[in-house]
Design a protein around this motif. Structure first.
Motif, PDB file in Angstrom:
ATOM      1  N   SER A 284     -13.991 -31.314  11.256  1.00 58.52           N
ATOM      2  CA  SER A 284     -13.025 -31.463  12.338  1.00 58.52           C
ATOM      3  C   SER A 284     -12.212 -32.728  12.145  1.00 58.52           C
ATOM      4  CB  SER A 284     -13.723 -31.510  13.705  1.00 58.52           C
ATOM      5  OG  SER A 284     -14.519 -32.667  13.824  1.00 58.52           O
ATOM      6  N   PHE A 285     -11.052 -32.735  12.790  1.00 59.31           N
ATOM      7  CA  PHE A 285     -10.178 -33.897  12.861  1.00 59.31           C
ATOM      8  C   PHE A 285     -10.260 -34.389  14.307  1.00 59.31           C
ATOM      9  CE2 PHE A 285      -8.828 -31.253   9.423  1.00 59.31           C
ATOM     10  CZ  PHE A 285      -8.448 -32.118   8.415  1.00 59.31           C
ATOM     11  N   ASP A 286     -10.801 -35.579  14.485  1.00 54.24           N
ATOM     12  CA  ASP A 286     -11.087 -36.108  15.816  1.00 54.24           C
ATOM     13  C   ASP A 286     -10.178 -37.291  16.119  1.00 54.24           C
ATOM     14  OD1 ASP A 286     -13.977 -35.025  16.991  1.00 54.24           O
ATOM     15  OD2 ASP A 286     -13.780 -34.843  14.826  1.00 54.24           O
ATOM     16  N   LEU A 287      -9.359 -37.150  17.139  1.00 57.33           N
ATOM     17  CA  LEU A 287      -8.508 -38.227  17.602  1.00 57.33           C
ATOM     18  C   LEU A 287      -9.229 -38.932  18.745  1.00 57.33           C
ATOM     19  CD1 LEU A 287      -5.774 -39.701  17.519  1.00 57.33           C
ATOM     20  CD2 LEU A 287      -4.928 -38.000  19.164  1.00 57.33           C
ATOM     21  N   THR A 288      -9.386 -40.249  18.631  1.00 59.20           N
ATOM     22  CA  THR A 288     -10.086 -41.018  19.646  1.00 59.20           C
ATOM     23  C   THR A 288      -9.273 -42.229  20.062  1.00 59.20           C
ATOM     24  OG1 THR A 288     -11.286 -42.285  17.957  1.00 59.20           O
ATOM     25  CG2 THR A 288     -12.361 -40.304  18.813  1.00 59.20           C
ATOM     26  N   MET A 289      -9.591 -42.752  21.244  1.00 52.86           N
ATOM     27  CA  MET A 289      -9.045 -44.026  21.704  1.00 52.86           C
ATOM     28  C   MET A 289     -10.167 -45.046  21.672  1.00 52.86           C
ATOM     29  SD  MET A 289      -8.809 -46.448  24.270  1.00 52.86           S
ATOM     30  CE  MET A 289      -9.458 -45.674  25.748  1.00 52.86           C
ATOM     31  N   LEU A 290      -9.917 -46.195  21.069  1.00 53.06           N
ATOM     32  CA  LEU A 290     -10.934 -47.226  20.973  1.00 53.06           C
ATOM     33  C   LEU A 290     -10.383 -48.522  21.560  1.00 53.06           C
ATOM     34  CD1 LEU A 290     -13.367 -47.789  18.043  1.00 53.06           C
ATOM     35  CD2 LEU A 290     -12.378 -49.734  19.236  1.00 53.06           C
TER      36      LEU A 290
ATOM     37  N   ASP B  30      -2.918 -48.848  24.618  1.00 50.48           N
ATOM     38  CA  ASP B  30      -4.117 -48.287  24.001  1.00 50.48           C
ATOM     39  C   ASP B  30      -3.975 -48.183  22.489  1.00 50.48           C
ATOM     40  OD1 ASP B  30      -5.488 -48.018  26.407  1.00 50.48           O
ATOM     41  OD2 ASP B  30      -4.673 -46.025  26.792  1.00 50.48           O
ATOM     42  N   GLU B  31      -5.123 -48.238  21.819  1.00 47.95           N
ATOM     43  CA  GLU B  31      -5.167 -48.098  20.367  1.00 47.95           C
ATOM     44  C   GLU B  31      -6.002 -46.874  20.013  1.00 47.95           C
ATOM     45  OE1 GLU B  31      -5.956 -51.793  18.225  1.00 47.95           O
ATOM     46  OE2 GLU B  31      -5.487 -52.896  20.058  1.00 47.95           O
ATOM     47  N   PHE B  32      -5.599 -46.214  18.931  1.00 43.14           N
ATOM     48  CA  PHE B  32      -6.176 -44.921  18.583  1.00 43.14           C
ATOM     49  C   PHE B  32      -6.750 -44.947  17.172  1.00 43.14           C
ATOM     50  CE2 PHE B  32      -2.955 -44.430  21.786  1.00 43.14           C
ATOM     51  CZ  PHE B  32      -3.585 -43.646  22.731  1.00 43.14           C
ATOM     52  N   LEU B  33      -7.608 -43.971  16.920  1.00 37.34           N
ATOM     53  CA  LEU B  33      -8.259 -43.849  15.619  1.00 37.34           C
ATOM     54  C   LEU B  33      -8.387 -42.362  15.301  1.00 37.34           C
ATOM     55  CD1 LEU B  33     -11.352 -45.830  14.397  1.00 37.34           C
ATOM     56  CD2 LEU B  33     -11.346 -43.345  14.226  1.00 37.34           C
ATOM     57  N   LEU B  34      -7.975 -41.976  14.101  1.00 37.34           N
ATOM     58  CA  LEU B  34      -8.113 -40.594  13.642  1.00 37.34           C
ATOM     59  C   LEU B  34      -9.212 -40.534  12.592  1.00 37.34           C
ATOM     60  CD1 LEU B  34      -7.132 -37.646  13.580  1.00 37.34           C
ATOM     61  CD2 LEU B  34      -5.516 -38.319  11.783  1.00 37.34           C
TER      62      LEU B  34
ATOM     63  N   PRO C 296      -6.897 -52.290   9.915  1.00 33.96           N
ATOM     64  CA  PRO C 296      -5.880 -51.244  10.127  1.00 33.96           C
ATOM     65  C   PRO C 296      -6.460 -49.954  10.692  1.00 33.96           C
ATOM     66  CG  PRO C 296      -6.625 -51.149   7.863  1.00 33.96           C
ATOM     67  CD  PRO C 296      -7.475 -52.203   8.550  1.00 33.96           C
ATOM     68  N   ARG C 297      -7.695 -50.021  11.226  1.00 35.66           N
ATOM     69  CA  ARG C 297      -8.374 -48.776  11.586  1.00 35.66           C
ATOM     70  C   ARG C 297      -7.886 -48.206  12.912  1.00 35.66           C
ATOM     71  NH1 ARG C 297     -12.254 -52.487   9.577  1.00 35.66           N
ATOM     72  NH2 ARG C 297     -12.703 -51.963   7.398  1.00 35.66           N
ATOM     73  N   THR C 298      -7.551 -49.064  13.858  1.00 31.75           N
ATOM     74  CA  THR C 298      -6.966 -48.569  15.101  1.00 31.75           C
ATOM     75  C   THR C 298      -5.497 -48.943  15.140  1.00 31.75           C
ATOM     76  OG1 THR C 298      -7.562 -50.569  16.358  1.00 31.75           O
ATOM     77  CG2 THR C 298      -9.156 -48.754  16.332  1.00 31.75           C
ATOM     78  N   TRP C 299      -4.709 -48.124  15.799  1.00 33.17           N
ATOM     79  CA  TRP C 299      -3.262 -48.330  15.808  1.00 33.17           C
ATOM     80  C   TRP C 299      -2.678 -47.955  17.167  1.00 33.17           C
ATOM     81  CZ3 TRP C 299      -2.293 -43.157  16.507  1.00 33.17           C
ATOM     82  CH2 TRP C 299      -3.181 -42.261  15.878  1.00 33.17           C
ATOM     83  N   ARG C 300      -1.664 -48.736  17.556  1.00 35.98           N
ATOM     84  CA  ARG C 300      -0.876 -48.408  18.731  1.00 35.98           C
ATOM     85  C   ARG C 300       0.189 -47.405  18.325  1.00 35.98           C
ATOM     86  NH1 ARG C 300      -2.328 -52.855  22.078  1.00 35.98           N
ATOM     87  NH2 ARG C 300      -2.868 -54.704  20.850  1.00 35.98           N
ATOM     88  N   ILE C 301       0.769 -46.718  19.302  1.00 35.53           N
ATOM     89  CA  ILE C 301       1.798 -45.736  18.977  1.00 35.53           C
ATOM     90  C   ILE C 301       2.910 -45.800  20.030  1.00 35.53           C
ATOM     91  CG2 ILE C 301       0.507 -43.892  20.140  1.00 35.53           C
ATOM     92  CD1 ILE C 301       1.706 -41.934  18.048  1.00 35.53           C
ATOM     93  N   ARG C 302       4.145 -45.930  19.578  1.00 36.29           N
ATOM     94  CA  ARG C 302       5.301 -45.936  20.471  1.00 36.29           C
ATOM     95  C   ARG C 302       5.408 -44.597  21.172  1.00 36.29           C
ATOM     96  NH1 ARG C 302      10.927 -47.518  17.639  1.00 36.29           N
ATOM     97  NH2 ARG C 302      11.477 -45.336  18.017  1.00 36.29           N
ATOM     98  N   GLN C 303       5.934 -44.579  22.378  1.00 33.31           N
ATOM     99  CA  GLN C 303       5.912 -43.324  23.141  1.00 33.31           C
ATOM    100  C   GLN C 303       6.716 -42.215  22.490  1.00 33.31           C
ATOM    101  OE1 GLN C 303       8.300 -41.605  24.904  1.00 33.31           O
ATOM    102  NE2 GLN C 303      10.056 -42.998  24.983  1.00 33.31           N
ATOM    103  N   ASP C 304       7.650 -42.542  21.583  1.00 28.78           N
ATOM    104  CA  ASP C 304       8.409 -41.487  20.895  1.00 28.78           C
ATOM    105  C   ASP C 304       8.058 -41.406  19.413  1.00 28.78           C
ATOM    106  OD1 ASP C 304       9.594 -43.878  20.174  1.00 28.78           O
ATOM    107  OD2 ASP C 304      11.663 -43.200  20.474  1.00 28.78           O
ATOM    108  N   GLU C 305       6.933 -41.981  19.028  1.00 28.34           N
ATOM    109  CA  GLU C 305       6.454 -41.889  17.647  1.00 28.34           C
ATOM    110  C   GLU C 305       5.575 -40.661  17.462  1.00 28.34           C
ATOM    111  OE1 GLU C 305       5.687 -45.733  15.068  1.00 28.34           O
ATOM    112  OE2 GLU C 305       4.640 -45.871  16.988  1.00 28.34           O
TER     113      GLU C 305
END
Length: 506
Positions: free
Chosen positions: A148-154, A235-239, A123-132
């Protein structure tokens, strides 16, 4: 004016660290302009009188009610401390990728949306709907040198590799975050992550009505650079949260924060009522790529070079019984947006982008042989003492492919260490010199770290079975957040960290 949304069943929010995803609804009313969400008359935009460690349960409960009114769907997630050394040793990642052992990530994990394409690294990376939007509500870390809070794409599989791992714009750090209070430490806050302007505005209004209006910071996933959506190929993201080096007296507070992060993360979206929630409710309203903070304040460390050369010679002269060769750190990790466009993956020894934060310079040496009987002295300027960084460190990593972290020393520990060699220099405390030794009869003293033998089973400490070649090492010199610019120092302004490797003369 949009009519009142129908109430939806409230989503239970655990008092432990949890995450929710929120999305908009398909009602005819929501197709119009964003709803006018009035703030509660008791909500406060900021509370300078907040006590350190105050919880956010009240604000979360109010936010939950606002979500129900707006007919937003939500899902719970969780927080996890992600120690890359441990994950490598137990087979969860293909490489530790030169981690910072002083700052293990705290990662927000999110569940999948019903009907979406499966995430690659659930559950570490997640996709996000364009209006989410992803909303993080909680309490900031206790006093530390840097957080810091780092938003990344993996992109790619963490267990198999290689991966493309890039930052999504500037991180939110201790100097840019909004909190309920005058200090960034141990204060209530909220983050809103989205690529849709309408969703961002609505969620911000809901947070303001919940008492977090003056403590909310926006983070943008720009659709111009990233592919948003829940279908395969998006793309999938990780915070991740970085917490580096506690201030004196807050060591236990930081341990407690990492052990039980006081955070609740929400995945929120306009709700459609359909079983398949993968289709957006709102039309695209893309946020632009935010401007990046500019590095460099016009100052530099270069006039200190004569003292650096004196320090180098004194270190060599102190160890006459050894052959010596020198390694200098160099730019190893590309910046994220150029790396994204060029698909620069991490595949050790290839560094690629390496999730390099825009707040940091992380120059790195080549791989170095450091067998038993030898030692290395890392030396250079203490970038915090020179005013070029808020937090800096030197890390020794091992193994060409595993790239695990073996030891690290931060700017606080390094302060004063150069006096072992240059006590007569007036600017000695702007430098450091630290020895990492595998020599039985080698250097000793308070600024020497005795390394494990090359035959040591590194992964045994994590109950793992993977092998690590401890005889091959690589040094990373980190410099985070120049105080004037609130971003990375300009690399051209730094005297590059160096490593002298000593082996017995034959």
């Amino acid at each position: 004016m949009i009519q009142h949304f129908l109430n939806r069943p409230r989503v239970f929010l655990a008092l432990a660290a949890t995450a929710l995803l929120v999305t908009p609804s398909t009602t005819a009313a929501k197709a119009a302009s964003a709803p006018h969400l009035k703030a509660s008359p008791t909500a406060s935009a900021a509370s300078d009188g907040q006590r350190p460690g105050d919880g956010t349960d009240q604000q979360v409960a109010r936010f939950e009610r606002q979500l129900a009114r707006a007919d937003y769907a939500s899902q719970q997630g969780s927080e996890e401390v992600f120690i890359l050394n441990q994950k490598y040793c137990t087979g969860a990642v293909f490489s530790a990728m030169w981690p910072n052992p002083q700052s293990p990530y705290i990662i927000s994990s999110l569940p999948e949306v019903p009907g979406q394409a499966p995430n690659t690294n659930t559950p570490r990376t997640w996709r996000i709907r364009q209006d989410e939007a992803v909303v993080l509500i909680g309490t900031t870390p206790p006093p530390v040198e840097y957080f810091s809070f780092d938003l990344t794409m993996l992109k790619g599989s963490l267990p198999v590799g290689p991966v493309l791992w890039t930052s999504v714009g500037d991180p939110v750090n201790l100097k840019t975050i909004h909190t309920r209070g005058r200090t960034p430490y141990s204060r209530q806050f909220a983050l809103v992550i989205t690529g849709n302007r309408r969703t961002r505005d609505e969620v911000n209004q809901m947070l303001a009505a919940s008492g977090l209006g003056g403590a909310t910071t926006d983070m943008t996933i720009p659709p111009a650079m990233f592919r948003l959506g829940l279908e395969a190929g998006t793309d999938e993201f990780l915070l991740g949260i970085r917490t580096s080096v506690p201030k004196a007296g807050f060591e236990q507070a930081l341990e407690d924060y990492r052990a039980t992060p006081p955070l609740q993360v929400f995945r929120v979206r306009p709700g459609s009522g359909a079983a398949d929630q993968t289709q957006p409710v709102y039309q695209p309203d893309p946020l632009r790529v935010p401007p990046l903070r500019t590095s460099g304040n016009g100052e530099n460390e270069l006039n200190l070079n004569p003292t650096l050369q004196t320090l180098r010679q004194r270190i060599i002269d102190a160890h006459p019984g050894y052959d010596v060769h020198e390694e200098v750190v160099q730019r190893g990790f590309e910046e994220s947006y150029p790396g994204l466009q060029n698909n620069l993956v991490i595949d050790p020894p290839t560094t690629g982008v390496g999730a390099l934060s825009y707040d940091a310079d992380d120059p790195i040496t080549d791989n170095i042989s450091l067998p038993d009987g030898s030692f290395a002295v890392a030396y250079g300027t203490n970038h915090v003492s020179t005013g070029q960084a808020t937090y800096s460190s030197i890390t020794l990593n091992a193994d060409t492919k595993a790239a695990v972290a073996v030891e690290a020393k931060d700017n606080v520990a390094l302060l004063g260490s150069a006096r072992d060699f240059i006590p007569d220099q007036k600017n000695a405390d702007k430098f450091y010199a630290w020895t990492f030794s595998r020599a039985d009869n080698g250097p000793t003293g308070p600024h020497v770290t005795q390394l494990p033998s090359t035959t040591t089973d590194f992964c045994a400490q994590y109950n793992g079975t993977r092998s690590v070649d401890l005889s091959t090492v690589r040094f990373v010199a980190r410099a985070y957040m120049q105080p004037d610019t609130l971003t990375r120092p300009a690399l051209s302004a730094l005297l590059l960290d160096r490593v002298l490797v000593f082996t017995p003369k034959k």
